[in-house]
Scaffold this motif. Structure first.
Motif, mmCIF file in Angstrom:
data_model
loop_
_atom_site.group_PDB
_atom_site.id
_atom_site.type_symbol
_atom_site.label_atom_id
_atom_site.label_comp_id
_atom_site.label_asym_id
_atom_site.label_seq_id
_atom_site.Cartn_x
_atom_site.Cartn_y
_atom_site.Cartn_z
ATOM 1 N N GLY A 1 80.822 34.372 55.999
ATOM 2 C CA GLY A 1 79.598 33.595 56.191
ATOM 3 C C GLY A 1 78.565 33.926 55.139
ATOM 4 N N LYS A 2 77.437 34.457 55.559
ATOM 5 C CA LYS A 2 76.354 34.738 54.620
ATOM 6 C C LYS A 2 75.693 36.060 54.934
ATOM 7 C CE LYS A 2 73.112 32.012 57.403
ATOM 8 N NZ LYS A 2 72.227 30.816 57.416
ATOM 9 N N ALA A 3 75.100 36.655 53.901
ATOM 10 C CA ALA A 3 74.299 37.864 54.053
ATOM 11 C C ALA A 3 72.848 37.499 53.759
ATOM 12 C CB ALA A 3 74.768 38.957 53.097
ATOM 13 N N THR A 4 71.941 38.005 54.576
ATOM 14 C CA THR A 4 70.522 37.729 54.350
ATOM 15 C C THR A 4 69.741 39.033 54.251
ATOM 16 O OG1 THR A 4 70.029 37.560 56.725
ATOM 17 C CG2 THR A 4 70.619 35.530 55.569
ATOM 18 N N LEU A 5 68.778 39.033 53.341
ATOM 19 C CA LEU A 5 67.862 40.158 53.163
ATOM 20 C C LEU A 5 66.455 39.582 53.201
ATOM 21 C CD1 LEU A 5 67.901 43.264 52.467
ATOM 22 C CD2 LEU A 5 67.489 42.566 50.105
ATOM 23 N N VAL B 1 64.954 43.343 56.398
ATOM 24 C CA VAL B 1 65.909 43.158 57.487
ATOM 25 C C VAL B 1 67.195 42.587 56.898
ATOM 26 C CG1 VAL B 1 66.384 41.979 59.662
ATOM 27 C CG2 VAL B 1 64.080 42.817 59.179
ATOM 28 N N PHE B 2 68.309 43.279 57.161
ATOM 29 C CA PHE B 2 69.596 42.916 56.575
ATOM 30 C C PHE B 2 70.543 42.430 57.665
ATOM 31 C CE2 PHE B 2 73.905 44.417 55.102
ATOM 32 C CZ PHE B 2 74.045 43.491 54.066
ATOM 33 N N ASN B 3 71.178 41.281 57.423
ATOM 34 C CA ASN B 3 72.183 40.734 58.330
ATOM 35 C C ASN B 3 73.424 40.340 57.543
ATOM 36 O OD1 ASN B 3 71.018 40.184 61.276
ATOM 37 N ND2 ASN B 3 69.358 39.787 59.818
ATOM 38 N N ALA B 4 74.591 40.778 58.015
ATOM 39 C CA ALA B 4 75.840 40.425 57.343
ATOM 40 C C ALA B 4 77.017 40.796 58.233
ATOM 41 C CB ALA B 4 75.963 41.134 55.992
ATOM 42 N N SER C 1 57.787 37.479 54.047
ATOM 43 C CA SER C 1 58.075 36.085 54.383
ATOM 44 C C SER C 1 59.208 35.510 53.537
ATOM 45 C CB SER C 1 56.814 35.233 54.189
ATOM 46 O OG SER C 1 56.379 35.295 52.827
ATOM 47 N N VAL C 2 59.790 36.325 52.671
ATOM 48 C CA VAL C 2 60.820 35.843 51.752
ATOM 49 C C VAL C 2 62.206 36.274 52.231
ATOM 50 C CG1 VAL C 2 61.670 35.891 49.377
ATOM 51 C CG2 VAL C 2 59.204 35.935 49.827
ATOM 52 N N THR C 3 63.125 35.326 52.296
ATOM 53 C CA THR C 3 64.507 35.602 52.679
ATOM 54 C C THR C 3 65.439 35.201 51.547
ATOM 55 O OG1 THR C 3 64.060 35.219 55.035
ATOM 56 C CG2 THR C 3 66.351 35.114 54.333
ATOM 57 N N VAL C 4 66.300 36.125 51.151
ATOM 58 C CA VAL C 4 67.332 35.843 50.155
ATOM 59 C C VAL C 4 68.666 35.772 50.884
ATOM 60 C CG1 VAL C 4 68.575 36.745 48.149
ATOM 61 C CG2 VAL C 4 66.084 36.849 48.229
ATOM 62 N N THR C 5 69.425 34.711 50.615
ATOM 63 C CA THR C 5 70.715 34.495 51.258
ATOM 64 C C THR C 5 71.811 34.467 50.208
ATOM 65 O OG1 THR C 5 69.681 33.190 53.022
ATOM 66 C CG2 THR C 5 72.063 32.938 52.720
ATOM 67 N N ASN D 1 70.149 42.637 61.997
ATOM 68 C CA ASN D 1 68.736 43.017 61.893
ATOM 69 C C ASN D 1 68.576 44.489 61.537
ATOM 70 O OD1 ASN D 1 67.888 40.395 62.550
ATOM 71 N ND2 ASN D 1 67.929 40.840 64.742
ATOM 72 N N ALA D 2 69.412 44.966 60.633
ATOM 73 C CA ALA D 2 69.354 46.368 60.206
ATOM 74 C C ALA D 2 68.176 46.564 59.267
ATOM 75 C CB ALA D 2 70.656 46.755 59.513
ATOM 76 N N SER D 3 67.446 47.650 59.461
ATOM 77 C CA SER D 3 66.266 47.928 58.646
ATOM 78 C C SER D 3 66.652 48.703 57.392
ATOM 79 C CB SER D 3 65.251 48.733 59.454
ATOM 80 O OG SER D 3 64.108 49.036 58.681
ATOM 81 N N VAL D 4 66.112 48.259 56.261
ATOM 82 C CA VAL D 4 66.358 48.913 54.973
ATOM 83 C C VAL D 4 65.006 49.137 54.292
ATOM 84 C CG1 VAL D 4 67.553 48.803 52.762
ATOM 85 C CG2 VAL D 4 68.535 47.641 54.757
ATOM 86 N N PRO D 5 64.659 50.382 53.920
ATOM 87 C CA PRO D 5 63.386 50.596 53.225
ATOM 88 C C PRO D 5 63.404 49.968 51.835
ATOM 89 C CG PRO D 5 64.678 52.624 53.273
ATOM 90 C CD PRO D 5 65.394 51.644 54.143
ATOM 91 N N VAL D 6 62.294 49.359 51.444
ATOM 92 C CA VAL D 6 62.210 48.697 50.143
ATOM 93 C C VAL D 6 60.846 48.931 49.506
ATOM 94 C CG1 VAL D 6 63.863 46.852 50.732
ATOM 95 C CG2 VAL D 6 61.403 46.507 51.136
#
Length: 216
Positions: free
Chosen positions: A51-55, A195-198, A59-63, A174-179
């Motif tokens: 499927g897809k991974a989202t970060l 927030v990371f989903n994959a 307010s910005v989402t990269v897919t 909805n895994a949290s990743v420091p950035v």
């Protein structure tokens, strides 16, 4: 005689629960994680995005729709840990075919460094992906020029779950990743976490007839 005790519990991770306690008489022992075995020992595996991974940062989402990583199950007896998780180094996951929720913006994701994944048997089976310091950098071009660096100051553990199957799956919800975000107008520079989903399907490369499984 009365005894006072204060305890501070810090979360749970794929490696198991970690407890910090202060006791006037003696410190309470930390909980012991259960046994974990990953099989087949010594086999190479490949994790392919399903499927897809989202970060999402601010307010910005990269897919991204393409992502791949490879690794090797530790050879015996290293594929078994009687009291904790089993860890394997993995190649830095590649991410491509990426789009941004910001119109007129093109994202590019690069990865580097020593990545790893660890598995802990349980209900559910938990997984932790370790991102090395600065191991993922997302840059955008176009109407907004932004740079998002994951794990900016120290390695980061990304929590997920594992399900045995044919193939097995590794899921981050909805895994949290420091950035750290830098850039000009339109960049979510106030964001300190993403927030990371994959979902990855993990298959046995050494023997495709077998499955990579996690058990006690």
């Amino acid at each position: 005689m009365s005894r006072t005790r204060t305890a501070l519990a810090l979360g749970t991770a794929a490696a198991g629960a970690i407890a910090l306690a202060s006791v006037t008489a003696s410190a309470a022992p930390a909980p012991v994680a259960g046994s974990t075995t990953v099989t087949p020992a010594g086999h190479d595996f490949k994790a392919v995005l399903s499927g897809k991974a989202t970060l999402k940062a601010g307010s910005v989402t990269v897919t991204c729709t393409v992502s791949v990583s490879t690794g090797t199950v530790p050879a015996a007896p290293g594929n078994n840990n009687p009291a904790g998780p089993v860890s394997s180094p993995i190649s830095p996951p590649t991410y491509s075919s990426c789009t941004s929720s910001m119109p007129g913006v093109t994202p590019t994701v690069t990865t580097s460094g020593a990545w790893a994944v660890s598995m802990q048997d349980g209900a559910p089976i938990t997984a932790t992906m370790t991102v090395p310091t600065g191991g993922l950098v997302l840059k955008t071009t176009g109407l907004a020029s932004c740079t998002v660096t994951a794990a900016p100051t120290a390695p980061a553990n990304v929590a997920g779950t594992w399900v045995n199957g044919s193939p097995s799956s590794l899921t981050f919800t909805n895994a949290s990743v420091p950035v750290k975000v830098t850039g000009g107008f339109g960049c979510p520079t106030s964001a300190t976490a993403s927030v990371f989903n994959a979902v990855y399907k993990v298959s046995d490369v050494t023997d495709p007839a077998q499955d990579i499984t996690v058990g006690p």
